[in-house]
Design a protein around this motif. Sequence first.
Motif, PDB file in Angstrom:
ATOM      1  N   LEU A 197      -3.510   9.877   1.932  1.00 23.26           N
ATOM      2  CA  LEU A 197      -3.392   9.681   3.386  1.00 23.26           C
ATOM      3  C   LEU A 197      -3.001   8.241   3.688  1.00 23.26           C
ATOM      4  N   ASP A 198      -1.775   8.084   4.175  1.00 20.49           N
ATOM      5  CA  ASP A 198      -1.300   6.742   4.507  1.00 20.49           C
ATOM      6  C   ASP A 198      -1.583   6.499   5.990  1.00 20.49           C
ATOM      7  N   GLU A 199      -2.631   5.785   6.271  1.00 20.58           N
ATOM      8  CA  GLU A 199      -3.099   5.480   7.630  1.00 20.58           C
ATOM      9  C   GLU A 199      -3.325   6.741   8.464  1.00 20.58           C
ATOM     10  N   PRO A 200      -4.329   7.535   8.060  1.00 22.03           N
ATOM     11  CA  PRO A 200      -4.557   8.820   8.731  1.00 22.03           C
ATOM     12  C   PRO A 200      -4.954   8.690  10.193  1.00 22.03           C
ATOM     13  N   LYS A 255       0.833  -1.213   0.000  1.00 26.32           N
ATOM     14  CA  LYS A 255       0.000   0.000   0.000  1.00 26.32           C
ATOM     15  C   LYS A 255       0.871   1.267   0.000  1.00 26.32           C
ATOM     16  N   SER A 256       1.779   1.342   0.970  1.00 29.94           N
ATOM     17  CA  SER A 256       2.602   2.561   1.075  1.00 29.94           C
ATOM     18  C   SER A 256       3.503   2.706  -0.145  1.00 29.94           C
ATOM     19  N   THR A 257       3.997   1.583  -0.655  1.00 30.90           N
ATOM     20  CA  THR A 257       4.856   1.630  -1.850  1.00 30.90           C
ATOM     21  C   THR A 257       4.081   2.241  -3.014  1.00 30.90           C
ATOM     22  N   PRO A 280       2.328  11.087   5.146  1.00 27.71           N
ATOM     23  CA  PRO A 280       3.061   9.820   5.079  1.00 27.71           C
ATOM     24  C   PRO A 280       2.737   8.903   6.253  1.00 27.71           C
ATOM     25  N   GLU A 281       3.180   7.667   6.109  1.00 22.80           N
ATOM     26  CA  GLU A 281       2.936   6.658   7.146  1.00 22.80           C
ATOM     27  C   GLU A 281       3.576   7.077   8.478  1.00 22.80           C
ATOM     28  N   ASN A 282       4.823   7.504   8.415  1.00 21.26           N
ATOM     29  CA  ASN A 282       5.515   7.968   9.626  1.00 21.26           C
ATOM     30  C   ASN A 282       5.997   9.383   9.390  1.00 21.26           C
TER      31      ASN A 282
HETATM   32 MG   LIG Z   1       2.192   1.074   4.853  1.00 18.53          MG
END
Ligand SMILES: [Mg+2]
Length: 291
Positions: free
Chosen positions: A168-171, A54-56, A92-94
């Motif tokens: 939104l990566d895991e908002p 997903k993030s990729t 981003p995720e982090n």
């Molecule tokens: Mg991810």
Amino acid sequence: MALASSNMVVEIRGFRKEFKSALLRKRLVAVKGLSMEIAEGEVYGLIGPNGAGKSTTMKALLGLLQPSAGECRVFGHDASKVDARHQVGYLPENPYFFKHQTARETLEFYGKLCGLRGGGLKARVQEMLDLVRLADAAERRLSGFSKGMLQRIGLAQALIQDPKLLVLDEPTAGVDPIGSREIRDLILSLKGRGVTVFLCSHLLEQVQEVCDRVGVIYEGEMVVQGSVDSLCGAGDEVQLSVGGLDDAGLQSLRRWIVEQGGSVEAMARRERSLESVFIDVVTQRKGGHGV
Ligand SMILES: [Mg+2]
Ligand SMILES: Nc1ncnc2c1ncn2[C@@H]1O[C@H](COP(=O)(O)OP(=O)(O)OP(=O)(O)O)[C@@H](O)[C@H]1O
């Protein structure tokens, strides 16, 4: 090159991403020829287990990594070109922030990066602080922020330039249930203003509530994709919520259903969800203001 006829904000065709391992001999194929589109104004949710890709996929869409094969386009532009990113906000995720800066300084920094200046910048920063409910913490340094507060700053940062596409990566990662509901409502209000949203999350209930379309990715491949209505639409099973019956009454109801040719798939006294207990307790404590 811009696509003249398409109203697709996001177009990903045959996207493949390989990473070389530290040993250089082994290759990891993170995404294996994924294709998807997101139309203007749509809220699209990408879901899948940890490590599914997903993030990729999101990073490729933002030009943060180069596809090994295939193409990613944003507003008709190749995602690797700067033009593609003008109207895109990204959480981003982090998210990484300068921890010595205050919330206000952080948003001013990102606002300036997006070309905002002077009074316009000040007003926009205040608007964002209010939107993510951090106005009271505006002059505090991020080093003292909780995970949920940092996530809100990340959201405000993604929104500062008033983007037309929000990625939104895991908002809601690390955000408490009330904060999660606020973020859900915020996404819905952005959708109401015509913003296109591409999100991924492990909170599937929220994804179902907020998304128009969903893709399920597994080990780098799109397994199923479709509208939430078509994937989760009602079958012939009916959920009935009954109050005021004792056990004998429930047994009569069960017999009657069977006499009518139906079947009872489940019948149990309902417990409250922990989420609803949590929200009630915290809302009461806050003074009954709701979320
Ligand atoms: Mg991810
Ligand atoms: N920079 C990298 N170098 C090497 N491997 C990577 C890199 N980034 C991602 N990967 C690998 O690619 C695969 C997909 O990772 P990705 O971060 O896209 O998963 P994800 O679906 O976002 O997972 P999660 O739900 O845990 O966030 C994983 O196996 C991951 O280890």
